[in-house]
Each structure stands twice: as C-alpha cells, then as structure tokens.
Design an enzyme around this catalytic site. Structure first.
Site, PDB file in Angstrom:
ATOM      1  N   TRP A 102      -5.448  -7.456  -3.103  1.00  0.00           N
ATOM      2  CA  TRP A 102      -6.200  -6.652  -4.077  1.00  0.00           C
ATOM      3  C   TRP A 102      -6.262  -7.293  -5.454  1.00  0.00           C
ATOM      4  O   TRP A 102      -7.203  -7.049  -6.198  1.00  0.00           O
ATOM      5  CB  TRP A 102      -5.673  -5.219  -4.142  1.00  0.00           C
ATOM      6  CG  TRP A 102      -6.035  -4.472  -2.893  1.00  0.00           C
ATOM      7  CD1 TRP A 102      -5.170  -3.971  -1.956  1.00  0.00           C
ATOM      8  CD2 TRP A 102      -7.355  -4.177  -2.403  1.00  0.00           C
ATOM      9  NE1 TRP A 102      -5.873  -3.395  -0.926  1.00  0.00           N
ATOM     10  CE2 TRP A 102      -7.206  -3.500  -1.169  1.00  0.00           C
ATOM     11  CE3 TRP A 102      -8.643  -4.434  -2.881  1.00  0.00           C
ATOM     12  CZ2 TRP A 102      -8.305  -3.073  -0.415  1.00  0.00           C
ATOM     13  CZ3 TRP A 102      -9.730  -4.005  -2.135  1.00  0.00           C
ATOM     14  CH2 TRP A 102      -9.554  -3.333  -0.924  1.00  0.00           C
ATOM     15  N   ASP A 170      -3.727  -1.348 -11.343  1.00  0.00           N
ATOM     16  CA  ASP A 170      -4.327  -0.793 -10.136  1.00  0.00           C
ATOM     17  C   ASP A 170      -3.221  -0.018  -9.409  1.00  0.00           C
ATOM     18  O   ASP A 170      -2.304  -0.610  -8.847  1.00  0.00           O
ATOM     19  CB  ASP A 170      -4.860  -1.948  -9.270  1.00  0.00           C
ATOM     20  CG  ASP A 170      -5.534  -1.464  -7.993  1.00  0.00           C
ATOM     21  OD1 ASP A 170      -5.465  -0.251  -7.690  1.00  0.00           O
ATOM     22  OD2 ASP A 170      -6.138  -2.313  -7.300  1.00  0.00           O
ATOM     23  N   LYS A 194      -6.042   7.137  -0.988  1.00  0.00           N
ATOM     24  CA  LYS A 194      -4.696   6.892  -0.484  1.00  0.00           C
ATOM     25  C   LYS A 194      -3.775   8.065  -0.805  1.00  0.00           C
ATOM     26  O   LYS A 194      -3.225   8.659   0.082  1.00  0.00           O
ATOM     27  CB  LYS A 194      -4.124   5.601  -1.070  1.00  0.00           C
ATOM     28  CG  LYS A 194      -4.568   4.346  -0.342  1.00  0.00           C
ATOM     29  CD  LYS A 194      -5.746   3.673  -0.947  1.00  0.00           C
ATOM     30  CE  LYS A 194      -6.265   2.527  -0.113  1.00  0.00           C
ATOM     31  NZ  LYS A 194      -6.865   1.483  -0.917  1.00  0.00           N
TER      32      LYS A 194
HETATM   33  C1  LIG Z   1      -7.641   0.494  -1.314  1.00  0.00           C
HETATM   34  C2  LIG Z   1      -7.363  -0.299  -2.527  1.00  0.00           C
HETATM   35  C3  LIG Z   1      -8.391  -0.815  -3.330  1.00  0.00           C
HETATM   36  C4  LIG Z   1      -9.860  -0.659  -2.975  1.00  0.00           C
HETATM   37  O1  LIG Z   1     -10.276   0.621  -3.112  1.00  0.00           O
HETATM   38  P1  LIG Z   1     -11.816   1.019  -2.887  1.00  0.00           P
HETATM   39  O2  LIG Z   1     -11.784   2.444  -3.341  1.00  0.00           O
HETATM   40  O3  LIG Z   1     -12.102   0.858  -1.438  1.00  0.00           O
HETATM   41  O4  LIG Z   1     -12.642   0.153  -3.729  1.00  0.00           O
HETATM   42  C5  LIG Z   1      -8.040  -1.504  -4.467  1.00  0.00           C
HETATM   43  N1  LIG Z   1      -6.761  -1.686  -4.814  1.00  0.00           N
HETATM   44  C6  LIG Z   1      -5.745  -1.215  -4.059  1.00  0.00           C
HETATM   45  C7  LIG Z   1      -4.338  -1.441  -4.493  1.00  0.00           C
HETATM   46  C8  LIG Z   1      -6.015  -0.515  -2.895  1.00  0.00           C
HETATM   47  O5  LIG Z   1      -4.999  -0.055  -2.143  1.00  0.00           O
END
Ligand SMILES: *Cc1c(COP(=O)(O)O)cnc(C)c1O
Length: 358
Positions: A102, A170, A194
């Site tokens: 990511w 993030d 998530k």
């Molecule tokens: C799932 C995830 C993403 C991507 O998320 P989207 O909503 O599909 O763009 C980015 N960073 C992390 C840490 C993730 O777990």
C-alpha cells in the site's frame, strides 16, 4: 440462515447487531416511510444521520476541534492522489517510509505530482518488519506512512516523530482498532471497508491549518477545502455507507469505546499468535515486534498443504483465509467485527489440521 466466520481483508465482516439494525430500518427509517438509500441527502432526516456519524467518530477517537472530519469517495486509493494535490507546497517533496504493497501504490501515485524520497524501506526483508532508523528531509511537505500493512501483517510499534513536518497516515486497516493520539498527525485517512463499514466512504481526518494550501490548478472537486466548507455535502455523499458506518461507530461506543475494543483485539491476536508460535506446522513470517493486531499472515512449509488448509477450513465455516495473491499462504483478518469465538474456532481447527497432517 447460517453465517460464517469471514476472515476477508476487505470488504470484511460487519458486527451482526449493525446488520440487524440496518435490516430493521431498511424499508422505513424511523417513520419516514423510506429507506436511507432513498432519501435526499439535503433532507433533515439524512442530515441528522450524517452529523451523528461525525459526532460519534469524533467522540470515539477524541478528535480535537482543530481537525475536520470528511466523508469522501474514491477509496483510500484516491487519497494517494488527493493528498499531494492538497498538501504539496513550493518544494513538492514527500518523504515516505516504505512498508509494503500500500505504500508502493501511494508512492507510484505521488510520483505523478511530486519528488518522492524514500527515507526507509523494509523491502530488503520482504516487508516483514517496520524500519525504525530514518531521518526526514527538512524540506519535505509531509511524511507518508501506513500504520498497519494489511497484506504483510505489520504495524508500527510507535508513531514516528516528524517534528514540524505534517505526518500523513493511511489507517485503512487499523483505524478504531486501538487508541491513537490524533494530534500526532496532520492527516489520517481510511477506506471504510475494513474496520468502519461498507466500501464507498473514505474517512479523512485533517488538521484545519492544512486545508486550503492547494494551487489553482487543483480541480474544485479534489480540494479538501471544498468538502470541508460543505461538510462533505458538496455533492451527493455515499449516504448509505455513511449511515452504516454511523451504526458501527455507535456499536463501538456501546461496547465501551476504542479502549475496550483494543483489549478485545489484543486478546484475539494473542490467541492466534500464541498458537502459531508453539505450532510445529504453522509459522508467522512477521518479526514479533511489528505484528499486526488486525491482519495475521501464517503459512505451512508447503503450498499444497496451504491450499488443503484453506479448502478444509472453508468447509468448517472459516472462510476467506487465503493470503494476498502477492504473498500466498494464509491470512486471517480479524478486524473489530470478528468475534473472539471466531478466532478460537480457527485455532481449534488449526490444531486439528496439524494433528492430521504431521
Ligand atoms: C485496502 C487498503 C487500501 C485501498 O483501499 P481502497 O478503498 O480500495 O482504495 C489502501 N491502504 C490500505 C492500508 C488498505 O488496507
């Protein structure tokens, strides 16, 4: 009806009481005679849902008044582009700590707009740890980190001190899983699917002094200032996702808040890691100091055995245990909504599988 224990990394399980409440309110939300999906986003009844979701999240995370909370679309991935659009200054320079899939995506996207400086990386050991030795560039516009690496199963043991440089995090896969000090961050973002709710809404928590630094070249729709000014109602927001996320926030509040959830998360992760560490069949690829509470990769020594495990687990109602296609093996994502019983059942099954496949 029988529900399974779903270990998917995302979209992932939602708390059952939340799904039940949403079902109850599906056809007639609080006497309105309509579903939340059918309401005008400008109506009083929707506004109340929208504002309550923000207020509950603020309470749960102890978000100070000098931070805005935005409900945006486009996922965490869109933030990889939107953050540089809004936070870059004269230097157009971003420091990254590179810890996996990511941050790789965020780096590739950032390079379109900025000079990217990777101050540390754990790529040398397959991203199985979090680097702790780095120096930030004094002229960086911000530092980007990923606090929990969903695919690799690592998390920061502590938050880096970036001094006066804004820290951007993030938190897609660990927001609301443990207590954090929001004031350490300039911007926190998370796709909802998530730990917060259904996909479709992305939460951005941004310190107010960082809003409005965009250049005139940034399209209006991509400016934080636009969404901040209009309280995330500049255009039609993902109303139903925000409503469901609001129910999740209230559920967490009723359980005793983030502190209480963190204790449960530590218990769940402990049960699984303790078994993996004593097992002669299963092992963890992640350095102990950096193990995630949310995403737990594990594997046997053979690909065929991994496949057999995943197939047999599924028959027991333990589903979506395959590791990410880039790493293989298994991964159990045990977000807030995964009950302790789900983890216990997984460990029981792992024990049985180990006995049968020695
Ligand atoms: C799932 C995830 C993403 C991507 O998320 P989207 O909503 O599909 O763009 C980015 N960073 C992390 C840490 C993730 O777990």
């Amino acid at each position: 009806m029988s529900r399974v224990y779903n270990f998917s990394a995302g979209p992932s399980m939602l708390p059952e009481p939340v799904l039940k409440k949403a079902a109850e309110e599906m056809l007639d939300y609080k006497g309105s005679g309509m579903s939340v999906m059918e309401m005008s986003h400008r109506s009083g009844i929707y506004m109340e849902i929208h504002e309550r979701a923000e207020a509950t999240l603020r309470k749960l995370m102890n978000i100070p008044d000098n931070y805005s909370v935005l409900f945006l679309q486009g996922g965490a991935s869109q933030q990889f582009a939107m953050i540089p659009m809004n936070l870059l200054g004269q230097n157009r320079k971003i420091d990254f700590i590179h810890t996996g899939n990511w941050t790789k995506k965020a780096i590739d996207e950032a390079k379109v707009q900025a000079t990217v400086n990777i101050v540390a990386s754990s790529e040398d050991k397959n991203f199985s740890y979090i680097p702790e030795d780095y120096q930030f560039s004094p002229d960086a516009d911000y530092v980007h980190i990923c606090t929990n690496n969903t695919i690799e199963g690592t998390k920061y043991p502590s938050i880096p001190d970036t001094g006066n440089i804004p820290l951007v995090a993030d938190m897609s896969s660990n927001i609301l899983s443990e207590e954090i000090d929001v004031t350490k961050f300039g911007l926190i973002f998370a796709g909802a699917q998530k730990n917060l709710g259904p996909s479709g809404v992305t939460v951005v928590i941004i310190r107010k002094d960082l809003i409005g630094k965009h250049s005139d070249q940034v399209p209006v729709i991509f400016r934080y200032a636009t969404h901040d000014k209009e309280k995330s109602l500049y255009n039609t927001p993902p109303c139903y996702s925000i409503y469901t996320a609001g129910l999740v926030f209230e559920y967490v509040e009723q359980l005793g808040g983030v502190k209480a959830i963190e204790a449960i998360n530590r218990e769940k992760a402990g049960i699984l890691y303790d078994f993996i560490d004593e097992s002669s069949l299963f092992s963890s690829p992640v350095d102990k100091r950096y193990r995630s509470l949310m995403n737990i990769p594990f594997l046997t020594q053979s690909n065929d055995l991994n496949k057999k495990f995943i197939a047999e687990a599924e028959k027991e109602g333990l589903v979506t245990l395959a590791g990410h296609r880039s790493v293989g093996g298994m991964r159990a994502s045990i977000y807030n909504a995964m009950p302790v019983e789900g983890v216990k059942k997984l460990v029981e099954f792992m024990k049985k599988f180990e006995m049968a496949n020695k």
